[in-house]
Design an enzyme around this catalytic site. Structure first.
Site, PDB file in Angstrom:
ATOM      1  N   LYS A 155     -18.690 -14.355   0.158  1.00  0.00           N
ATOM      2  CA  LYS A 155     -18.194 -15.135   1.303  1.00  0.00           C
ATOM      3  C   LYS A 155     -17.011 -16.013   0.898  1.00  0.00           C
ATOM      4  O   LYS A 155     -15.994 -16.055   1.585  1.00  0.00           O
ATOM      5  CB  LYS A 155     -19.314 -16.030   1.872  1.00  0.00           C
ATOM      6  CG  LYS A 155     -20.546 -15.270   2.338  1.00  0.00           C
ATOM      7  CD  LYS A 155     -21.577 -16.182   3.003  1.00  0.00           C
ATOM      8  CE  LYS A 155     -22.167 -17.248   2.110  1.00  0.00           C
ATOM      9  NZ  LYS A 155     -23.074 -16.759   1.056  1.00  0.00           N
ATOM     10  N   ARG A 175     -27.154 -21.959   8.288  1.00  0.00           N
ATOM     11  CA  ARG A 175     -28.090 -21.328   7.365  1.00  0.00           C
ATOM     12  C   ARG A 175     -29.512 -21.326   7.910  1.00  0.00           C
ATOM     13  O   ARG A 175     -30.423 -20.814   7.253  1.00  0.00           O
ATOM     14  CB  ARG A 175     -28.082 -22.095   6.059  1.00  0.00           C
ATOM     15  CG  ARG A 175     -27.551 -21.278   4.864  1.00  0.00           C
ATOM     16  CD  ARG A 175     -27.500 -22.241   3.734  1.00  0.00           C
ATOM     17  NE  ARG A 175     -27.363 -21.712   2.437  1.00  0.00           N
ATOM     18  CZ  ARG A 175     -26.209 -21.755   1.748  1.00  0.00           C
ATOM     19  NH1 ARG A 175     -25.102 -22.141   2.321  1.00  0.00           N
ATOM     20  NH2 ARG A 175     -26.190 -21.370   0.489  1.00  0.00           N
ATOM     21  N   ARG A 205     -20.404 -15.630 -12.737  1.00  0.00           N
ATOM     22  CA  ARG A 205     -19.188 -16.135 -12.089  1.00  0.00           C
ATOM     23  C   ARG A 205     -18.779 -17.534 -12.563  1.00  0.00           C
ATOM     24  O   ARG A 205     -19.620 -18.337 -12.963  1.00  0.00           O
ATOM     25  CB  ARG A 205     -19.309 -16.074 -10.568  1.00  0.00           C
ATOM     26  CG  ARG A 205     -20.269 -17.057  -9.961  1.00  0.00           C
ATOM     27  CD  ARG A 205     -20.369 -16.832  -8.458  1.00  0.00           C
ATOM     28  NE  ARG A 205     -21.286 -17.765  -7.848  1.00  0.00           N
ATOM     29  CZ  ARG A 205     -21.576 -17.799  -6.564  1.00  0.00           C
ATOM     30  NH1 ARG A 205     -21.035 -16.930  -5.734  1.00  0.00           N
ATOM     31  NH2 ARG A 205     -22.428 -18.684  -6.097  1.00  0.00           N
ATOM     32  N   ARG A 220     -21.081 -23.224 -11.774  1.00  0.00           N
ATOM     33  CA  ARG A 220     -21.987 -24.026 -10.951  1.00  0.00           C
ATOM     34  C   ARG A 220     -23.336 -24.171 -11.622  1.00  0.00           C
ATOM     35  O   ARG A 220     -23.883 -23.197 -12.129  1.00  0.00           O
ATOM     36  CB  ARG A 220     -22.158 -23.344  -9.586  1.00  0.00           C
ATOM     37  CG  ARG A 220     -20.968 -23.565  -8.683  1.00  0.00           C
ATOM     38  CD  ARG A 220     -21.055 -22.739  -7.433  1.00  0.00           C
ATOM     39  NE  ARG A 220     -22.377 -22.780  -6.794  1.00  0.00           N
ATOM     40  CZ  ARG A 220     -22.609 -22.310  -5.584  1.00  0.00           C
ATOM     41  NH1 ARG A 220     -21.609 -21.789  -4.883  1.00  0.00           N
ATOM     42  NH2 ARG A 220     -23.803 -22.368  -5.063  1.00  0.00           N
ATOM     43  N   ARG A 251     -32.682 -19.199  -4.064  1.00  0.00           N
ATOM     44  CA  ARG A 251     -31.658 -19.166  -3.016  1.00  0.00           C
ATOM     45  C   ARG A 251     -31.765 -17.874  -2.195  1.00  0.00           C
ATOM     46  O   ARG A 251     -31.588 -17.888  -0.973  1.00  0.00           O
ATOM     47  CB  ARG A 251     -30.272 -19.328  -3.635  1.00  0.00           C
ATOM     48  CG  ARG A 251     -30.057 -20.775  -4.122  1.00  0.00           C
ATOM     49  CD  ARG A 251     -28.959 -20.887  -5.158  1.00  0.00           C
ATOM     50  NE  ARG A 251     -27.655 -20.582  -4.632  1.00  0.00           N
ATOM     51  CZ  ARG A 251     -26.609 -20.250  -5.398  1.00  0.00           C
ATOM     52  NH1 ARG A 251     -26.736 -20.175  -6.708  1.00  0.00           N
ATOM     53  NH2 ARG A 251     -25.458 -20.002  -4.857  1.00  0.00           N
TER      54      ARG A 251
HETATM   55  P1  AMP Z   1     -23.457 -22.457  -1.350  1.00  0.00           P
HETATM   56  O1  AMP Z   1     -22.261 -22.938  -2.094  1.00  0.00           O
HETATM   57  O2  AMP Z   1     -23.133 -22.104   0.081  1.00  0.00           O
HETATM   58  O3  AMP Z   1     -24.195 -21.353  -2.046  1.00  0.00           O
HETATM   59  O4  AMP Z   1     -24.466 -23.706  -1.266  1.00  0.00           O
HETATM   60  C1  AMP Z   1     -25.004 -24.298  -2.427  1.00  0.00           C
HETATM   61  C2  AMP Z   1     -26.233 -25.126  -2.069  1.00  0.00           C
HETATM   62  O5  AMP Z   1     -25.865 -26.161  -1.150  1.00  0.00           O
HETATM   63  C3  AMP Z   1     -27.327 -24.349  -1.365  1.00  0.00           C
HETATM   64  O6  AMP Z   1     -28.187 -23.672  -2.277  1.00  0.00           O
HETATM   65  C4  AMP Z   1     -28.034 -25.468  -0.602  1.00  0.00           C
HETATM   66  O7  AMP Z   1     -28.850 -26.248  -1.485  1.00  0.00           O
HETATM   67  C5  AMP Z   1     -26.884 -26.344  -0.156  1.00  0.00           C
HETATM   68  N1  AMP Z   1     -26.323 -25.925   1.152  1.00  0.00           N
HETATM   69  C6  AMP Z   1     -25.067 -25.425   1.389  1.00  0.00           C
HETATM   70  N2  AMP Z   1     -24.884 -25.150   2.693  1.00  0.00           N
HETATM   71  C7  AMP Z   1     -26.053 -25.473   3.302  1.00  0.00           C
HETATM   72  C8  AMP Z   1     -26.511 -25.413   4.657  1.00  0.00           C
HETATM   73  N3  AMP Z   1     -25.743 -24.933   5.638  1.00  0.00           N
HETATM   74  N4  AMP Z   1     -27.780 -25.830   4.900  1.00  0.00           N
HETATM   75  C9  AMP Z   1     -28.576 -26.328   3.938  1.00  0.00           C
HETATM   76  N5  AMP Z   1     -28.216 -26.401   2.645  1.00  0.00           N
HETATM   77  C10 AMP Z   1     -26.973 -25.990   2.319  1.00  0.00           C
END
Ligand code: AMP
Length: 237
Positions: free
Chosen positions: A29, A104, A143, A177, A188
């Site tokens: 994404k 999400r 990554r 990360r 996740r």
């Molecule tokens: P991402 O970078 O999108 O993979 O997000 C990393 C982490 O941030 C996720 O594993 C969640 O803990 C939190 N997070 C990001 N976006 C959301 C969302 N829309 N709702 C809830 N938690 C989120």
């Protein structure tokens, strides 16, 4: 300015696109959002990036989110929806937006409907990047990104052209990360299956969902997304 507003109001179907990129962690994404920024001048709204910035800055939101993110669980809906609301308020009306990692949950999808209406935007497409779970663990566990410009790389699939030097900005600092470990990735993925995948039928019922093979090469995925956006731009009869 007034004339511009009138023109936009008269042609709602050609308004700036609002696109949701859906897919499990590691589906690509962020990579595709980056290409849409470069090629279409769109703005990426990544709640993950916003939360990481809040954690780094030590804001109250960051303090609340830090441990949740480290476990790979979801931050409360109200927190992320407030971040999106603020961000939408800062983006010029004529600029297209890409939601990356938001919504999400079904509750977030419902909140987004209200936010889009309030910011006078319309959802053009929901694109699901479909990927194989084993491949995801491989992608995520290798990554890393440039610490200065954020360009994405991978130990096995996309190394910098000159070892240790960012292709885009020449920086020699990179970062990984903390939640890109095999164990957190499994949590996740489970969160995605349980809480995010149920959003799809909601948007499917509105005829908004398109599926793209996220395992295809990056450029091919980008072309497929571009075709979908061109279709969504066409005036509706
Ligand atoms: P991402 O970078 O999108 O993979 O997000 C990393 C982490 O941030 C996720 O594993 C969640 O803990 C939190 N997070 C990001 N976006 C959301 C969302 N829309 N709702 C809830 N938690 C989120």
């Amino acid at each position: 300015m007034r004339r511009e507003e009138a023109r936009v109001a008269a042609q709602p179907s050609t308004a700036a696109p609002a696109l949701i990129l859906l897919g499990p962690p590691g589906a690509g994404k962020g990579t595709q959002a980056q290409l849409l920024i470069e090629r279409r001048g769109m703005v990426q709204l990544s709640t993950g990036d916003m939360l990481r910035a809040a954690v780094a800055a030590g804001t109250p939101v960051g303090q609340e989110a830090r441990a949740i993110m480290e476990r790979g669980e979801l931050v409360p809906d109200s927190v992320v929806s407030a971040l999106i609301d603020e961000a939408l308020g800062r983006i010029p009306a004529g600029q297209g937006v890409i939601f990356d990692g938001y919504p999400r949950t079904v509750a977030q999808a419902e909140a987004l409907d209200g936010l889009l209406a309030r910011h006078a935007r319309r959802l053009s497409r929901v694109i699901e990047l479909q990927v194989d779970e084993e491949a995801l663990i491989d992608r995520i566990s290798g990554r890393f990104a440039c610490a200065r410009c954020g360009a994405g790389y991978h130990d096995r699939h996309k190394r910098p052209r000159a070892p240790g030097v960012c292709d885009v900005c020449g920086s020699t600092e990179f970062r990984r990360r903390p939640d890109d470990t095999a164990e957190t990735v499994r949590t996740r993925l489970a969160e995605y299956r349980a809480k995010t995948a149920p959003i799809l039928p909601v948007y499917e019922a509105r005829g908004l969902v398109a599926r793209v093979d996220g395992m295809a090469p990056i450029e091919e995925v980008a072309r497929a997304i571009d075709r979908l956006l061109v279709d969504a731009d066409r005036p509706h009869p």
